[in-house]
Scaffold this motif. Structure first.
Motif, PDB file in Angstrom:
ATOM      1  N   ILE A  72       0.839  -1.204   0.000  1.00 23.01           N
ATOM      2  CA  ILE A  72       0.000   0.000   0.000  1.00 23.01           C
ATOM      3  C   ILE A  72       0.871   1.249   0.000  1.00 23.01           C
ATOM      4  O   ILE A  72       0.575   2.233  -0.680  1.00 23.01           O
ATOM      5  N   GLY A  73       1.964   1.217   0.756  1.00 17.53           N
ATOM      6  CA  GLY A  73       2.881   2.355   0.763  1.00 17.53           C
ATOM      7  C   GLY A  73       3.498   2.601  -0.597  1.00 17.53           C
ATOM      8  O   GLY A  73       3.631   3.750  -1.042  1.00 17.53           O
ATOM      9  N   LEU A  74       3.862   1.525  -1.294  1.00 23.76           N
ATOM     10  CA  LEU A  74       4.421   1.658  -2.646  1.00 23.76           C
ATOM     11  C   LEU A  74       3.366   2.172  -3.616  1.00 23.76           C
ATOM     12  O   LEU A  74       3.653   3.010  -4.476  1.00 23.76           O
ATOM     13  N   PHE A  75       2.139   1.683  -3.460  1.00 22.87           N
ATOM     14  CA  PHE A  75       1.021   2.153  -4.283  1.00 22.87           C
ATOM     15  C   PHE A  75       0.827   3.660  -4.125  1.00 22.87           C
ATOM     16  O   PHE A  75       0.677   4.393  -5.104  1.00 22.87           O
ATOM     17  N   GLN A  76       0.866   4.145  -2.882  1.00 19.98           N
ATOM     18  CA  GLN A  76       0.744   5.578  -2.617  1.00 19.98           C
ATOM     19  C   GLN A  76       1.882   6.362  -3.258  1.00 19.98           C
ATOM     20  O   GLN A  76       1.657   7.406  -3.889  1.00 19.98           O
ATOM     21  N   SER A  77       3.095   5.883  -3.083  1.00 19.49           N
ATOM     22  CA  SER A  77       4.267   6.607  -3.586  1.00 19.49           C
ATOM     23  C   SER A  77       4.256   6.717  -5.105  1.00 19.49           C
ATOM     24  O   SER A  77       4.593   7.766  -5.663  1.00 19.49           O
ATOM     25  N   VAL A  78       3.881   5.638  -5.777  1.00 18.75           N
ATOM     26  CA  VAL A  78       3.837   5.659  -7.244  1.00 18.75           C
ATOM     27  C   VAL A  78       2.782   6.645  -7.731  1.00 18.75           C
ATOM     28  O   VAL A  78       3.018   7.431  -8.658  1.00 18.75           O
ATOM     29  N   LEU A  79       1.605   6.634  -7.104  1.00 24.35           N
ATOM     30  CA  LEU A  79       0.549   7.567  -7.491  1.00 24.35           C
ATOM     31  C   LEU A  79       0.975   9.012  -7.249  1.00 24.35           C
ATOM     32  O   LEU A  79       0.703   9.900  -8.072  1.00 24.35           O
ATOM     33  N   CYS A  80       1.661   9.259  -6.124  1.00 26.48           N
ATOM     34  CA  CYS A  80       2.142  10.618  -5.829  1.00 26.48           C
ATOM     35  C   CYS A  80       3.169  11.068  -6.861  1.00 26.48           C
ATOM     36  O   CYS A  80       3.155  12.222  -7.311  1.00 26.48           O
ATOM     37  N   LEU A  81       4.074  10.165  -7.261  1.00 22.03           N
ATOM     38  CA  LEU A  81       5.088  10.491  -8.261  1.00 22.03           C
ATOM     39  C   LEU A  81       4.439  10.832  -9.594  1.00 22.03           C
ATOM     40  O   LEU A  81       4.804  11.828 -10.243  1.00 22.03           O
ATOM     41  N   ILE A  82       3.465  10.015 -10.003  1.00 27.81           N
ATOM     42  CA  ILE A  82       2.773  10.271 -11.268  1.00 27.81           C
ATOM     43  C   ILE A  82       2.040  11.609 -11.215  1.00 27.81           C
ATOM     44  O   ILE A  82       2.091  12.409 -12.162  1.00 27.81           O
ATOM     45  N   THR A  83       1.372  11.872 -10.094  1.00 23.42           N
ATOM     46  CA  THR A  83       0.591  13.108  -9.956  1.00 23.42           C
ATOM     47  C   THR A  83       1.472  14.340 -10.037  1.00 23.42           C
ATOM     48  O   THR A  83       1.175  15.285 -10.787  1.00 23.42           O
ATOM     49  N   VAL A  84       2.561  14.354  -9.272  1.00 20.50           N
ATOM     50  CA  VAL A  84       3.415  15.549  -9.255  1.00 20.50           C
ATOM     51  C   VAL A  84       4.113  15.733 -10.599  1.00 20.50           C
ATOM     52  O   VAL A  84       4.339  16.870 -11.043  1.00 20.50           O
ATOM     53  N   THR A  85       4.417  14.640 -11.290  1.00 21.31           N
ATOM     54  CA  THR A  85       5.044  14.743 -12.607  1.00 21.31           C
ATOM     55  C   THR A  85       4.078  15.343 -13.629  1.00 21.31           C
ATOM     56  O   THR A  85       4.449  16.236 -14.402  1.00 21.31           O
ATOM     57  N   VAL A  86       2.836  14.867 -13.613  1.00 27.05           N
ATOM     58  CA  VAL A  86       1.835  15.371 -14.557  1.00 27.05           C
ATOM     59  C   VAL A  86       1.529  16.838 -14.284  1.00 27.05           C
ATOM     60  O   VAL A  86       1.491  17.669 -15.203  1.00 27.05           O
ATOM     61  N   VAL A  87       1.318  17.189 -13.014  1.00 28.24           N
ATOM     62  CA  VAL A  87       0.997  18.574 -12.668  1.00 28.24           C
ATOM     63  C   VAL A  87       2.162  19.495 -12.994  1.00 28.24           C
ATOM     64  O   VAL A  87       1.971  20.607 -13.511  1.00 28.24           O
ATOM     65  N   ASN A  88       3.375  19.042 -12.714  1.00 28.81           N
ATOM     66  CA  ASN A  88       4.551  19.860 -13.029  1.00 28.81           C
ATOM     67  C   ASN A  88       4.677  20.089 -14.536  1.00 28.81           C
ATOM     68  O   ASN A  88       5.043  21.179 -14.984  1.00 28.81           O
ATOM     69  N   LYS A  89       4.334  19.068 -15.329  1.00 32.10           N
ATOM     70  CA  LYS A  89       4.377  19.204 -16.785  1.00 32.10           C
ATOM     71  C   LYS A  89       3.354  20.220 -17.257  1.00 32.10           C
ATOM     72  O   LYS A  89       3.645  21.055 -18.140  1.00 32.10           O
ATOM     73  N   LEU A  90       2.170  20.180 -16.695  1.00 34.79           N
ATOM     74  CA  LEU A  90       1.130  21.147 -17.061  1.00 34.79           C
ATOM     75  C   LEU A  90       1.535  22.564 -16.680  1.00 34.79           C
ATOM     76  O   LEU A  90       1.315  23.516 -17.443  1.00 34.79           O
ATOM     77  N   VAL A  91       2.147  22.697 -15.501  1.00 31.96           N
ATOM     78  CA  VAL A  91       2.596  24.016 -15.059  1.00 31.96           C
ATOM     79  C   VAL A  91       3.712  24.538 -15.953  1.00 31.96           C
ATOM     80  O   VAL A  91       3.746  25.721 -16.299  1.00 31.96           O
ATOM     81  N   SER A  92       4.639  23.659 -16.347  1.00 35.46           N
ATOM     82  CA  SER A  92       5.750  24.085 -17.204  1.00 35.46           C
ATOM     83  C   SER A  92       5.268  24.546 -18.575  1.00 35.46           C
ATOM     84  O   SER A  92       5.877  25.421 -19.194  1.00 35.46           O
ATOM     85  N   LYS A  93       4.152  23.968 -19.051  1.00 36.59           N
ATOM     86  CA  LYS A  93       3.600  24.415 -20.324  1.00 36.59           C
ATOM     87  C   LYS A  93       3.008  25.820 -20.204  1.00 36.59           C
ATOM     88  O   LYS A  93       3.034  26.601 -21.153  1.00 36.59           O
ATOM     89  N   TYR A  94       2.458  26.113 -19.018  1.00 38.22           N
ATOM     90  CA  TYR A  94       1.903  27.446 -18.780  1.00 38.22           C
ATOM     91  C   TYR A  94       3.022  28.469 -18.592  1.00 38.22           C
ATOM     92  O   TYR A  94       3.004  29.543 -19.185  1.00 38.22           O
ATOM     93  N   ASP A  95       4.006  28.123 -17.740  1.00 36.03           N
ATOM     94  CA  ASP A  95       5.155  29.012 -17.502  1.00 36.03           C
ATOM     95  C   ASP A  95       6.284  28.166 -16.931  1.00 36.03           C
ATOM     96  O   ASP A  95       6.167  27.636 -15.822  1.00 36.03           O
ATOM     97  N   GLU A  96       7.375  28.040 -17.672  1.00 36.82           N
ATOM     98  CA  GLU A  96       8.487  27.181 -17.270  1.00 36.82           C
ATOM     99  C   GLU A  96       9.125  27.643 -15.949  1.00 36.82           C
ATOM    100  O   GLU A  96       9.700  26.836 -15.217  1.00 36.82           O
ATOM    101  N   GLU A  97       9.055  28.931 -15.661  1.00 37.70           N
ATOM    102  CA  GLU A  97       9.665  29.444 -14.433  1.00 37.70           C
ATOM    103  C   GLU A  97       8.953  28.957 -13.183  1.00 37.70           C
ATOM    104  O   GLU A  97       9.530  28.960 -12.100  1.00 37.70           O
ATOM    105  N   TYR A  98       7.702  28.549 -13.321  1.00 39.49           N
ATOM    106  CA  TYR A  98       6.942  28.077 -12.157  1.00 39.49           C
ATOM    107  C   TYR A  98       7.157  26.600 -11.874  1.00 39.49           C
ATOM    108  O   TYR A  98       6.790  26.112 -10.806  1.00 39.49           O
ATOM    109  N   ALA A  99       7.727  25.858 -12.805  1.00 40.61           N
ATOM    110  CA  ALA A  99       7.884  24.405 -12.671  1.00 40.61           C
ATOM    111  C   ALA A  99       9.012  24.067 -11.688  1.00 40.61           C
ATOM    112  O   ALA A  99       9.962  24.822 -11.514  1.00 40.61           O
ATOM    113  N   LEU A 100       8.871  22.886 -11.068  1.00 41.32           N
ATOM    114  CA  LEU A 100       9.917  22.412 -10.161  1.00 41.32           C
ATOM    115  C   LEU A 100      11.108  21.853 -10.905  1.00 41.32           C
ATOM    116  O   LEU A 100      12.252  22.004 -10.501  1.00 41.32           O
ATOM    117  N   PHE A 101      10.836  21.180 -12.038  1.00 41.02           N
ATOM    118  CA  PHE A 101      11.920  20.552 -12.808  1.00 41.02           C
ATOM    119  C   PHE A 101      11.506  20.485 -14.270  1.00 41.02           C
ATOM    120  O   PHE A 101      10.366  20.730 -14.622  1.00 41.02           O
TER     121      PHE A 101
END
Length: 310
Positions: free
Chosen positions: A281-310
């Motif tokens: 269950i802990g691994l399930f949570q971690s994988v979902l969190c990784l996918i979520t932050v990656t997708v959201v960061n990608k969307l943010v970088s498309k809006y403005d690259e300066e706001y993205a984490l990576f």
């Protein structure tokens, strides 16, 4: 030849910065031992753990630990609750933290501002165990302040601990109350870093206090807000176990509205002593969190690259 030159250049830089690397080594060693080495324990998610074999000697069982979680009938419910609660905590928490930070900066009386900031910061240091006791003393049917007040005013006592529909609001209130002081510190620092000449120019142009907040303060702290939101999104599938367990406890009447992944995992671990399922269950949570932050960061970088984490 290029590889040799690259290696020589790398070794030269290591030798040149050896003093700095030596000073950095304790932090590197600490991180490797306490952050990266424990990650090897995720193999427990794919093993039938037993005390005799330990982590590495226990037999493999494939995806059985994951099947146990998804076949429990509660996987969808607790995942939904975890996500919805975290979305509410992030949105309402961010709004209140920004509002408090702006409120503090607009206070001209320094003594009152310091006292206000200290009072709002104090709940962060209160244990969730104490908060749970406070909640019981407020909402208890027999001894709660809230029900005594309602009865004194001629109403009927509300059985909060058997009324699950009320608990999303109660949990949201305590989450915001406890974290608003600490969370506002970052926004307060960002506001303090804004050049005062911008405010002076806005005042000369005739902007009132609300216009200065909406046209200057909020746009200037927007990068900080986005970065903190992205960091919060990284834990959107992880429930605050301390808060949920201490406020709700083992009250089965409230589980449909208050049960999250972390509390279900704890109860399953206690009842079945299944470490492999908990790791899954802990691994399930971690994988979902990784996918979520990656997708959201990608969307943010498309809006403005300066706001993205990576």
């Amino acid at each position: 030849m290029k590889e040799k030159k690259g290696m020589k250049g790398f070794l030269k830089k290591l030798h040149k910065n050896r003093a700095f690397l030596l000073m950095l080594s304790p932090a590197i060693i600490y991180t490797l031992i306490f952050a990266y080495y424990p990650m090897t324990g995720i193999v427990m998610a794919f093993k039938k753990y037993n005390y005799a074999g330990g982590i590495w000697g226990s037999p493999w069982n494939g995806l059985e630990n994951f099947k146990f979680f998804f076949k429990s009938g509660q996987a969808g419910l607790v995942t939904r609750n975890t996500v919805l609660y975290n979305i509410a905590f992030i949105l309402v928490g961010t709004f209140t933290q920004v509002a408090v930070a702006i409120f503090l900066t607009e206070i001209r009386n320094k003594s009152f501002r310091k006292v206000s900031q200290s009072m709002m910061f104090l709940p962060y240091f209160i244990s969730w165990v104490i908060v749970g006791v406070m909640a019981f003393n407020i909402f208890s049917s027999d001894y709660g302040f809230m029900n005594r007040l309602i009865v004194a005013l001629g109403g009927e006592a509300i059985p909060f601990y058997t009324k699950p529909q009320a608990w999303p609001f109660i949990l949201l209130f305590f989450s915001v109350w406890k974290g608003v002081g600490y969370g506002s510190v970052m926004y307060l620092a960002a506001i303090m870093g804004i050049d005062t000449s911008i405010y002076e120019a806005a005042a000369i142009d005739g902007a009132n206090v609300f216009q200065r907040i909406t046209k200057v303060t909020i746009p200037m702290i927007m990068p900080t807000m986005v970065i903190l939101l992205l960091m919060s999104v990284g834990g959107i599938f992880k429930g605050n176990f301390d808060m949920f367990y201490n406020l709700v406890g083992n009250n089965g009447l409230l589980y449909n509205y208050t049960d999250v992944i972390d509390t279900l995992t704890m109860r399953s671990l206690i009842s079945s002593n299944n470490f492999g399922m908990s790791a899954a269950i802990g691994l399930f949570q971690s994988v979902l969190c990784l996918i979520t932050v990656t997708v959201v960061n990608k969307l943010v970088s498309k809006y403005d690259e300066e706001y993205a984490l990576f």
